[in-house]
Every structure is written in structure tokens, then in C-alpha cells.
Enzyme design. Sequence first.
Site, PDB file in Angstrom:
ATOM      1  N   LYS A  14      40.797  51.478  39.578  1.00  0.00           N
ATOM      2  CA  LYS A  14      41.775  51.878  40.761  1.00  0.00           C
ATOM      3  C   LYS A  14      43.331  51.767  40.498  1.00  0.00           C
ATOM      4  O   LYS A  14      44.231  52.667  40.590  1.00  0.00           O
ATOM      5  CB  LYS A  14      41.389  51.161  41.935  1.00  0.00           C
ATOM      6  N   ARG A  89      38.847  47.690  52.429  1.00  0.00           N
ATOM      7  CA  ARG A  89      37.630  47.032  51.454  1.00  0.00           C
ATOM      8  C   ARG A  89      36.387  46.689  52.542  1.00  0.00           C
ATOM      9  O   ARG A  89      35.389  46.111  52.077  1.00  0.00           O
ATOM     10  CB  ARG A  89      38.155  45.761  51.025  1.00  0.00           C
ATOM     11  N   ARG A 123      40.379  42.557  29.981  1.00  0.00           N
ATOM     12  CA  ARG A 123      41.350  42.871  30.757  1.00  0.00           C
ATOM     13  C   ARG A 123      42.542  41.758  30.459  1.00  0.00           C
ATOM     14  O   ARG A 123      42.174  40.694  30.594  1.00  0.00           O
ATOM     15  CB  ARG A 123      41.423  42.954  32.153  1.00  0.00           C
ATOM     16  N   ARG A 153      43.468  37.172  34.164  1.00  0.00           N
ATOM     17  CA  ARG A 153      43.588  37.241  35.524  1.00  0.00           C
ATOM     18  C   ARG A 153      42.633  35.988  35.781  1.00  0.00           C
ATOM     19  O   ARG A 153      41.429  36.155  35.530  1.00  0.00           O
ATOM     20  CB  ARG A 153      43.262  38.526  36.357  1.00  0.00           C
ATOM     21  N   ARG A 164      32.562  39.105  42.728  1.00  0.00           N
ATOM     22  CA  ARG A 164      33.294  39.980  43.268  1.00  0.00           C
ATOM     23  C   ARG A 164      32.528  41.373  43.242  1.00  0.00           C
ATOM     24  O   ARG A 164      32.493  42.087  44.144  1.00  0.00           O
ATOM     25  CB  ARG A 164      34.456  40.548  42.325  1.00  0.00           C
TER      26      ARG A 164
END
Length: 206
Positions: A14, A89, A123, A153, A164
Site C-alpha cells: 500500500k 482498517r 523491508r 521496523r 498483524r
Amino acid sequence: MKNIILLGAPGAGKGTQAVLIAKEYGVPQISTGDILRRNIQDGTPLGKEAKSYIDKGALVPDEVVIGIVDARLKEEDCRNGYILDGFPRTIAQAEALDKIAKIDLAVNIEVDFDVIVRRLAGRRVCVCGASYHTDTLNGSTVCAKCGKELIVRDDDRPETVQNRLKVYSEQTAPLIDYYKKQGKLANIVSNNIIEDTFAKVKKVLE
Ligand code: AP5
């Protein structure tokens, strides 16, 4: 450009697509995740509250994020369209959004969970907001935009990622049906490279 929502699981891309859309169409990207992380970095009361949820892979309470988005959408640069990345969300957030804005299209980026797990494991992010993947960094550990050292992160740790994804399936995936019923859903299947997804996104936007 219209008022667009980007839906998708954590790591679906996203943020990556929102940056490309914002550049191509000259509209602001509004990422609740980025806003919350900036508050954590700055040590604000909001950041302190948000960190306790984000570190567990849980959602920040609806009223907190709805307040953030409500205030942001009233800013001048949102007049000619925007991309919401990571909001709504939950159904409660979507219902609140319907009261404060007119959404034209919800683009759902669908990616297999095993691909997502690989993407999040690789990432690397910069404090300036830039995001990369180890596959395309060619061994570099610094940001191509500002030269700072890249970091992992906190919520990309494998055990947090699993939570998540669970939270996504339970609380966010029902939004796909919510926007389908409103006749506003565009679904894009993309386990492929960034450019392939962007070509598909542009097609539904145009
Ligand atoms: P948020 O920052 O929104 O995180 P997220 O939804 O979990 O999404 P991500 O940023 O992890 O992934 P993405 O889909 O943007 O993928 P990206 O483009 O980076 O939220 C973080 C936390 O904040 C939440 O867990 C929650 O606690 C809180 N929060 C935020 N909004 C909230 C809300 N509305 N309500 C309540 N709580 C909220 O891509 C991932 C990686 O893959 C990158 O490395 C990228 O380079 C790579 N990649 C992307 N696309 C491709 C591709 N096509 N091919 C190969 N690699 C790709």
C-alpha cells in the site's frame, strides 16, 4: 483525481503504491501508519499511546485514528483528492469515514501471505520515510534519498508480523465486502513486481 482508499494486508504494498500514485497524480498520501510513527519518533503523548499497540501488532483504538484522519482531511491540500493508505482498517473506521468524506474508489491490493512474510522480512526503512527491500538494495545499508542508515521496523519482527496478519484477517479484511456492497471496490491481484502492480493500479484509476 478522486478520493481513493488503498486496502490490503500488511506488506501488500500500500505504502509503495501510494507514493507512486501521489507522484503521478499530484495528490497527498495520507498514511495513518506514517503519522503514528512520526509521533513515536517525536515522543508525543499520541506516539507513546500508539507505540504500545503497534509493537504488539495490534490496532490503535478507532477514536484515535479517526480523529487524526478527520483533522488531516480538512487541510487545504486534500481539496482535489487524496490517497488514504492504511485507513480505514475496521468497519467502525469505514463508517466514520463515510460521515466525513465522499470516497470514490477502494483499491484492494491482494497478495499471498507467504509473499507478504518474505516482503516484510526484507523491508528496510529510513527515518526520512523512505522504504526499501533488501532484494533491490544491492547490499547497501543507507538511504538513497538522504544517506542515513536504514533500519528494520520494530513491528516487522516475525512474531509481530504473524499477529498483524491475524488482526488483518479478523478486523480489516471485512472491509473488502463493505466497499464491494457500496459498488466502490477494485481488486488487484499482485504477487508480482512493484511496476506490475502500479500498471494495474493506474488502469483502475483511469
Ligand atoms: P501501517 O504502517 O499502515 O502498516 P501496514 O498496514 O501493516 O502496512 P505496511 O506499511 O507494513 O505495508 P504496506 O502495505 O504499506 O507495504 P509496503 O509498501 O511498505 O501500520 C502500522 C501499525 O500502525 C498498525 O499495525 C497499527 O498498529 C497502526 N495503525 C496504522 N493505521 C491504523 C488504523 N487505521 N487503525 C488502527 N491502527 C492503525 O511494502 C512492504 C515491503 O515490500 C517493502 O519492503 C517494499 O519495498 C516491498 N514491496 C512492495 N511492493 C512490492 C512488490 N510489488 N514486489 C516486491 N516487493 C514489494
